[in-house]
Scaffold this motif. Sequence first.
Motif, PDB file in Angstrom:
ATOM      1  N   LEU A 234       0.841  -1.199   0.000  1.00 19.87           N
ATOM      2  CA  LEU A 234       0.000   0.000   0.000  1.00 19.87           C
ATOM      3  C   LEU A 234       0.875   1.246   0.000  1.00 19.87           C
ATOM      4  O   LEU A 234       1.906   1.314   0.678  1.00 19.87           O
ATOM      5  CB  LEU A 234      -0.914   0.009   1.233  1.00 19.87           C
ATOM      6  N   ASP A 235       0.459   2.240  -0.756  1.00 18.49           N
ATOM      7  CA  ASP A 235       1.174   3.506  -0.828  1.00 18.49           C
ATOM      8  C   ASP A 235       1.134   4.184   0.535  1.00 18.49           C
ATOM      9  O   ASP A 235       0.059   4.450   1.074  1.00 18.49           O
ATOM     10  CB  ASP A 235       0.499   4.404  -1.875  1.00 18.49           C
ATOM     11  N   PRO A 236       2.306   4.487   1.150  1.00 18.93           N
ATOM     12  CA  PRO A 236       2.315   5.132   2.479  1.00 18.93           C
ATOM     13  C   PRO A 236       1.496   6.420   2.518  1.00 18.93           C
ATOM     14  O   PRO A 236       0.914   6.757   3.550  1.00 18.93           O
ATOM     15  CB  PRO A 236       3.808   5.403   2.728  1.00 18.93           C
ATOM     16  N   PHE A 237       1.460   7.139   1.399  1.00 19.14           N
ATOM     17  CA  PHE A 237       0.709   8.391   1.347  1.00 19.14           C
ATOM     18  C   PHE A 237      -0.781   8.147   1.577  1.00 19.14           C
ATOM     19  O   PHE A 237      -1.485   8.982   2.153  1.00 19.14           O
ATOM     20  CB  PHE A 237       0.930   9.072  -0.009  1.00 19.14           C
ATOM     21  N   TYR A 238      -1.269   6.976   1.126  1.00 21.57           N
ATOM     22  CA  TYR A 238      -2.691   6.663   1.224  1.00 21.57           C
ATOM     23  C   TYR A 238      -3.018   5.712   2.374  1.00 21.57           C
ATOM     24  O   TYR A 238      -4.152   5.248   2.489  1.00 21.57           O
ATOM     25  CB  TYR A 238      -3.180   6.025  -0.083  1.00 21.57           C
TER      26      TYR A 238
END
Length: 717
Positions: A537-541
């Motif tokens: 998973l994208d850390p930003f999201y």
Amino acid sequence: MAEALAAFSVAANIVAFIDFGTKVFSAGYRLRKSAHGALDSNETHEQMTTDLANVINDLELSIRLSSTDCQLTSNELGLLDLAKQCKTVATKLFVALEGLKIQGKHSKWNTFKTALKTVWKETEIEDMQMSIDRFKQQLIVRLLASFRLVSNPQSTFYRVERIDENTQGVGEKFLGFIQEARTWKADIIDAIHRDKASAEDRGLMKSDPHQSEREVYLQSLLLRRLHFDDMEDRHNRISKAHETTLQWLYKDPGGINATWSSFTKWLSSDSNLYWITGKAGSGKSTLMKYIYSDQRTFDGLAEWCGGKVLHTAAFFFWNSGSEMQMSQLGLLRSLFHQILSKCPTLIPVVLPARWESSLVFGDDPQPWTLAELRQGFELLAADDLADKRLCLFIDGLDEFNGNPMNLLSLLKDIDFSPNIKVCISSRPWVEFEDAFRDRSGLRVQDLTYRDIQAYVSSHFLGHAGFAELERREPEYASQLIEEITQKASGVFLWVNLVVHSLLAGFGNADRLSDLKRRLDFLPPDLENLYRKMLKSLDPFYLEHASQLFQLIRASTSPPSLLCLSFADEDEEYVFKCKVRPLTREERTFKADVMKRRLNSRCKGLLEPMIKKSRAIEKPEKSIADHTVQYLHRTVKDYLESPRVWNMLLGACQSSFDPQLALLRSSVLQLKTLHPHCLNHEIFWNNVKLCITYAKALDAQIPSLDLIRVLDELDHAA
């Protein structure tokens, strides 16, 4: 060849001066004054002047001998002029060196450059250094021109005698004239790679298809450098398809109402891309391996080739393997190794710099770079390929360890080539859906229901343990195959693990309760898969993903895309939204946006489920009504385990309450409901939902927030 070697003799003398000057100005000569005032060091002053005098004499001799030749080429004349310039500068440096002899007492000199400052101005020293650097660049350009003149089959200097694998390249012969051979070889190879000239401009193309022993040897050497140890490892690890499965792929998908594109028609058509997508564990890699090994694939491609020679290559990304197995560099090295092994005549076309340096020096030890291979792929796509056609098979784009857009950029090159096709597979990430939604393709889990039935049946029927179960529990045994098929939700990996677990249970004479527990148990291998998906998973999201997982868990039933879209709105939206029905276009837009968010935030762990009892039935017309569910029941078990769930809650830094968000969503659904859909049952069901979520609210939520939303419910009603 003799004339060329004479030119190299001039060049070697230029190299001697450049190496001398470079060493001087890079503190290669270290000096100090002795107690008697004389210069003293490991490299004595006398030795320096002797070395430089020899360089000047060699330059003068080569200039004098070359000047008598009336048939010099323009490049040889350029070398001669460069030698004269070097002699002039060398003489100036010699005079300065002589001047140091007659100086009086001075402080300690660490280097010759420091000493030189006592007889020259700083600007004169800088000019001298710049001249030497310029001479080196000019010489490399002249050397490349000479090498190409000698190596070009169309040149009068080209050697026509027998060339075997032991024959030295022209660059290797030149290095025999100079001392710093390794440094100059590296510098010249760098220059070859910086040159963006085509194979034709480099003089690499041959009209005669015959290859010398040396060329065959150099091709094999280059191919060995492309190869890496675990290049075939992932392909070999993928399980073979069960003998009774995947037969549908080569059949007619069913005309105008088909849910997928005919693979056999694609094989023989001019369409150049086919996208196989599907949820994690649905069997995409097994399908790709099946395609690449089935003769029907090659029969279909033969029709497309229309008499041209077909060549194929495949790469299977694997994010659990080595760096090369999950990188673009590994992809390109593998594809080029396979293609060029079958079509070695393409080597000069796609890797012109690498091939030229190999011809010149007998090898090119530089490591492969992504820039070089990307340029090679562009050249491959742009080439007319003469009598050849290529089909590439690339599995697991979602397992690439970089930005997916980089892979999409690579694949775009193929769009412009009528001679290259590519069959790819990936999970349905947003980037891939945007790029391939209008291309030919299929979704694996829509087509494997009967395959799963057949797989389970073939393992159970005839098994002594299952026969015993049929005797002891005939009703349960008769329903077991269908129950497994339905619970699979298209995840073939789960089926494989559960079937083997149940077979072990049959053999152990498990009780009925034990078998049911095996059916509900999360296999360890599947847990590892979900762990990797969660880590991707994208850390930003990550915080947004946590909120979405909480909404699914808190919902009383799987929410629709529209319901989740409303729950995902800003807190004030429920008060700003007017009471009016959404148009079909607005509902579809909100659902599409929500689907993209799920895809990019949750990476397939949550997905919209089309409402249908069997994969072959038609889906509901409105995407807004598709429900959002876990990829598989086992995903729910994994995510809601205490350790994982606490990690997800910890990623949510804001004061987020899923019950309040779902309450707002229920109010919004009432405010935007179309009058044709509004009846007594639907109205009160929504009101009951609002009350349910309001009662479940966290006690920490300010009562004012709840009252405002309930007031809005009253207003909407």
